[in-house]
Design a protein around this motif. Structure first.
Motif, PDB file in Angstrom:
ATOM      1  N   ASP A  18       0.817  -1.201   0.000  1.00  0.00           N
ATOM      2  CA  ASP A  18       0.000   0.000   0.000  1.00  0.00           C
ATOM      3  C   ASP A  18       0.861   1.266   0.000  1.00  0.00           C
ATOM      4  O   ASP A  18       0.529   2.261  -0.648  1.00  0.00           O
ATOM      5  CB  ASP A  18      -0.936   0.016   1.212  1.00  0.00           C
ATOM      6  CG  ASP A  18      -2.107  -0.950   1.060  1.00  0.00           C
ATOM      7  OD1 ASP A  18      -2.424  -1.327  -0.089  1.00  0.00           O
ATOM      8  OD2 ASP A  18      -2.697  -1.334   2.077  1.00  0.00           O
ATOM      9  N   LYS A  19       1.968   1.230   0.716  1.00  0.00           N
ATOM     10  CA  LYS A  19       2.849   2.401   0.763  1.00  0.00           C
ATOM     11  C   LYS A  19       3.432   2.703  -0.617  1.00  0.00           C
ATOM     12  O   LYS A  19       3.511   3.864  -1.024  1.00  0.00           O
ATOM     13  CB  LYS A  19       3.971   2.189   1.775  1.00  0.00           C
ATOM     14  CG  LYS A  19       3.506   2.216   3.227  1.00  0.00           C
ATOM     15  CD  LYS A  19       4.661   1.927   4.179  1.00  0.00           C
ATOM     16  CE  LYS A  19       4.203   1.918   5.619  1.00  0.00           C
ATOM     17  NZ  LYS A  19       5.291   1.590   6.563  1.00  0.00           N
ATOM     18  N   SER A  20       3.849   1.665  -1.330  1.00  0.00           N
ATOM     19  CA  SER A  20       4.404   1.887  -2.671  1.00  0.00           C
ATOM     20  C   SER A  20       3.337   2.439  -3.611  1.00  0.00           C
ATOM     21  O   SER A  20       3.617   3.308  -4.450  1.00  0.00           O
ATOM     22  CB  SER A  20       5.005   0.589  -3.224  1.00  0.00           C
ATOM     23  OG  SER A  20       4.018  -0.404  -3.415  1.00  0.00           O
ATOM     24  N   LEU A  21       2.113   1.975  -3.451  1.00  0.00           N
ATOM     25  CA  LEU A  21       1.010   2.489  -4.261  1.00  0.00           C
ATOM     26  C   LEU A  21       0.745   3.954  -3.945  1.00  0.00           C
ATOM     27  O   LEU A  21       0.554   4.781  -4.853  1.00  0.00           O
ATOM     28  CB  LEU A  21      -0.248   1.654  -3.993  1.00  0.00           C
ATOM     29  CG  LEU A  21      -1.513   2.075  -4.741  1.00  0.00           C
ATOM     30  CD1 LEU A  21      -1.331   1.942  -6.250  1.00  0.00           C
ATOM     31  CD2 LEU A  21      -2.708   1.249  -4.275  1.00  0.00           C
ATOM     32  N   LEU A  22       0.744   4.301  -2.671  1.00  0.00           N
ATOM     33  CA  LEU A  22       0.515   5.693  -2.275  1.00  0.00           C
ATOM     34  C   LEU A  22       1.591   6.621  -2.832  1.00  0.00           C
ATOM     35  O   LEU A  22       1.301   7.767  -3.202  1.00  0.00           O
ATOM     36  CB  LEU A  22       0.448   5.808  -0.759  1.00  0.00           C
ATOM     37  CG  LEU A  22      -0.827   5.260  -0.118  1.00  0.00           C
ATOM     38  CD1 LEU A  22      -0.679   5.182   1.400  1.00  0.00           C
ATOM     39  CD2 LEU A  22      -2.040   6.109  -0.482  1.00  0.00           C
ATOM     40  N   LEU A  23       2.824   6.140  -2.918  1.00  0.00           N
ATOM     41  CA  LEU A  23       3.883   6.962  -3.509  1.00  0.00           C
ATOM     42  C   LEU A  23       3.591   7.287  -4.972  1.00  0.00           C
ATOM     43  O   LEU A  23       3.837   8.402  -5.430  1.00  0.00           O
ATOM     44  CB  LEU A  23       5.229   6.247  -3.400  1.00  0.00           C
ATOM     45  CG  LEU A  23       5.960   6.360  -2.067  1.00  0.00           C
ATOM     46  CD1 LEU A  23       7.224   5.507  -2.095  1.00  0.00           C
ATOM     47  CD2 LEU A  23       6.305   7.810  -1.739  1.00  0.00           C
ATOM     48  N   VAL A  24       3.055   6.310  -5.706  1.00  0.00           N
ATOM     49  CA  VAL A  24       2.687   6.570  -7.103  1.00  0.00           C
ATOM     50  C   VAL A  24       1.656   7.693  -7.173  1.00  0.00           C
ATOM     51  O   VAL A  24       1.794   8.649  -7.942  1.00  0.00           O
ATOM     52  CB  VAL A  24       2.132   5.301  -7.791  1.00  0.00           C
ATOM     53  CG1 VAL A  24       1.648   5.620  -9.202  1.00  0.00           C
ATOM     54  CG2 VAL A  24       3.182   4.202  -7.838  1.00  0.00           C
ATOM     55  N   GLY A  25       0.616   7.578  -6.357  1.00  0.00           N
ATOM     56  CA  GLY A  25      -0.430   8.608  -6.353  1.00  0.00           C
ATOM     57  C   GLY A  25       0.089   9.958  -5.923  1.00  0.00           C
ATOM     58  O   GLY A  25      -0.301  11.001  -6.459  1.00  0.00           O
ATOM     59  N   LEU A  26       0.987   9.961  -4.945  1.00  0.00           N
ATOM     60  CA  LEU A  26       1.550  11.210  -4.440  1.00  0.00           C
ATOM     61  C   LEU A  26       2.390  11.902  -5.511  1.00  0.00           C
ATOM     62  O   LEU A  26       2.263  13.114  -5.730  1.00  0.00           O
ATOM     63  CB  LEU A  26       2.389  10.915  -3.200  1.00  0.00           C
ATOM     64  CG  LEU A  26       2.908  12.088  -2.373  1.00  0.00           C
ATOM     65  CD1 LEU A  26       1.792  13.057  -2.009  1.00  0.00           C
ATOM     66  CD2 LEU A  26       3.595  11.574  -1.118  1.00  0.00           C
ATOM     67  N   PHE A  27       3.238  11.150  -6.204  1.00  0.00           N
ATOM     68  CA  PHE A  27       4.038  11.748  -7.272  1.00  0.00           C
ATOM     69  C   PHE A  27       3.153  12.216  -8.433  1.00  0.00           C
ATOM     70  O   PHE A  27       3.430  13.243  -9.057  1.00  0.00           O
ATOM     71  CB  PHE A  27       5.085  10.753  -7.777  1.00  0.00           C
ATOM     72  CG  PHE A  27       6.263  10.582  -6.864  1.00  0.00           C
ATOM     73  CD1 PHE A  27       6.957  11.680  -6.381  1.00  0.00           C
ATOM     74  CD2 PHE A  27       6.690   9.313  -6.483  1.00  0.00           C
ATOM     75  CE1 PHE A  27       8.062  11.529  -5.538  1.00  0.00           C
ATOM     76  CE2 PHE A  27       7.795   9.145  -5.639  1.00  0.00           C
ATOM     77  CZ  PHE A  27       8.471  10.258  -5.173  1.00  0.00           C
ATOM     78  N   ALA A  28       2.093  11.473  -8.730  1.00  0.00           N
ATOM     79  CA  ALA A  28       1.172  11.893  -9.800  1.00  0.00           C
ATOM     80  C   ALA A  28       0.505  13.216  -9.449  1.00  0.00           C
ATOM     81  O   ALA A  28       0.405  14.125 -10.278  1.00  0.00           O
ATOM     82  CB  ALA A  28       0.126  10.811 -10.054  1.00  0.00           C
ATOM     83  N   ALA A  29       0.041  13.328  -8.209  1.00  0.00           N
ATOM     84  CA  ALA A  29      -0.636  14.551  -7.768  1.00  0.00           C
ATOM     85  C   ALA A  29       0.309  15.749  -7.790  1.00  0.00           C
ATOM     86  O   ALA A  29      -0.105  16.882  -8.038  1.00  0.00           O
ATOM     87  CB  ALA A  29      -1.204  14.356  -6.366  1.00  0.00           C
ATOM     88  N   ARG A  30       1.586  15.494  -7.534  1.00  0.00           N
ATOM     89  CA  ARG A  30       2.592  16.564  -7.534  1.00  0.00           C
ATOM     90  C   ARG A  30       3.189  16.779  -8.929  1.00  0.00           C
ATOM     91  O   ARG A  30       4.053  17.618  -9.117  1.00  0.00           O
ATOM     92  CB  ARG A  30       3.687  16.238  -6.515  1.00  0.00           C
ATOM     93  CG  ARG A  30       3.167  16.272  -5.078  1.00  0.00           C
ATOM     94  CD  ARG A  30       4.149  15.675  -4.088  1.00  0.00           C
ATOM     95  NE  ARG A  30       5.425  16.393  -4.057  1.00  0.00           N
ATOM     96  CZ  ARG A  30       5.619  17.538  -3.397  1.00  0.00           C
ATOM     97  NH1 ARG A  30       4.625  18.094  -2.730  1.00  0.00           N
ATOM     98  NH2 ARG A  30       6.800  18.118  -3.401  1.00  0.00           N
ATOM     99  N   ARG A  64      -6.526  17.724  -6.651  1.00  0.00           N
ATOM    100  CA  ARG A  64      -5.538  18.451  -7.449  1.00  0.00           C
ATOM    101  C   ARG A  64      -5.890  18.540  -8.927  1.00  0.00           C
ATOM    102  O   ARG A  64      -5.072  18.946  -9.737  1.00  0.00           O
ATOM    103  CB  ARG A  64      -4.149  17.820  -7.264  1.00  0.00           C
ATOM    104  CG  ARG A  64      -3.586  17.953  -5.850  1.00  0.00           C
ATOM    105  CD  ARG A  64      -3.464  19.405  -5.424  1.00  0.00           C
ATOM    106  NE  ARG A  64      -2.914  19.568  -4.086  1.00  0.00           N
ATOM    107  CZ  ARG A  64      -3.654  19.653  -2.983  1.00  0.00           C
ATOM    108  NH1 ARG A  64      -4.978  19.573  -3.044  1.00  0.00           N
ATOM    109  NH2 ARG A  64      -3.080  19.819  -1.803  1.00  0.00           N
ATOM    110  N   GLY A  65      -7.108  18.150  -9.288  1.00  0.00           N
ATOM    111  CA  GLY A  65      -7.614  18.400 -10.630  1.00  0.00           C
ATOM    112  C   GLY A  65      -7.092  17.461 -11.709  1.00  0.00           C
ATOM    113  O   GLY A  65      -6.347  16.519 -11.468  1.00  0.00           O
TER     114      GLY A  65
END
Length: 204
Positions: A18-30, A64-65
């Motif tokens: 789950d942590k690795s998945l959240l990193l993907v989403g976090l980098f996408a949002a940024r 973040r649109g």
């Protein structure tokens, strides 16, 4: 960076998957696409599937649109390449649609107890936007391939990295109501430090 992610993320209150998945989403949002693509490699190595990556990124749109999605489609393409998946079937269960302003108001009163000011202003000045946004929000945050809790944790992490206190508070409360505790939220903060720090490592 893939190996750096795999070295740093460990099972805790939240699994390393789950942590690795959240990193993907976090980098996408940024919109940090090079880091996002390397994080996808780690996420797939941890067992995340294409649909999970797509569903998580789509949840970040409400925060973040569309730019998040435009970055995120590269993550989805990379995951498809790594897993040899040509397409994925979305989970169409539990999709609700609001037809009236009153239904939207009732939804937010249930979500927040008291109607938030930012929703009240949509009610007063942009009711059509209220309806469309509410349908996007409830669809994006529903339980599907991923739990709503994971999606709330992503939104919590995005707001931590951006230092947006109102967003932090909203998604912290939501996560706690969905079963998170302070130890789990602390792991999300550590993940945010990792995300920001990994970017620094690769700067010349």
């Amino acid at each position: 960076m893939k190996q750096a992610i795999l070295n740093y993320i460990k099972d805790g209150k939240l699994s390393s998957k789950d942590k690795s998945l959240l990193l993907v989403g976090l980098f996408a949002a940024r919109r940090e696409e090079p880091e996002m693509l390397l994080a996808v490699e780690a996420a797939v190595a941890k067992g995340n599937e294409v649909m999970e990556i797509a569903e998580l990124i789509s949840a970040a749109i409400i925060s973040r649109g569309i730019p998040t999605w435009l970055s995120g489609i590269e993550a989805i393409s990379k995951a498809m390449e790594l897993t040899s998946v040509k397409s994925a079937s979305p989970n169409l269960n539990n999709i609700s649609a609001f037809a009236t302003k009153d239904e939207c108001i009732q939804y937010y009163q249930t979500e927040f107890d008291v109607l938030p000011k930012w929703i009240q202003y949509l009610v007063d000045y942009a009711p059509d936007t209220l309806l469309k946004y509410s349908n996007l929000r409830t669809t994006s945050l529903r339980d599907g391939s991923l739990s709503r809790l994971i999606k709330e944790l992503l939104l919590y992490a995005i707001n931590i990295c951006d230092g947006y206190l109102k967003g932090i508070e909203i998604h912290k409360i939501n996560a706690l109501q969905l079963g998170a505790d302070e130890d789990l939220l602390y792991e999300i903060k550590e993940l945010c430090v990792l995300a920001v720090g990994l970017k620094a490592i690769f700067q010349e």
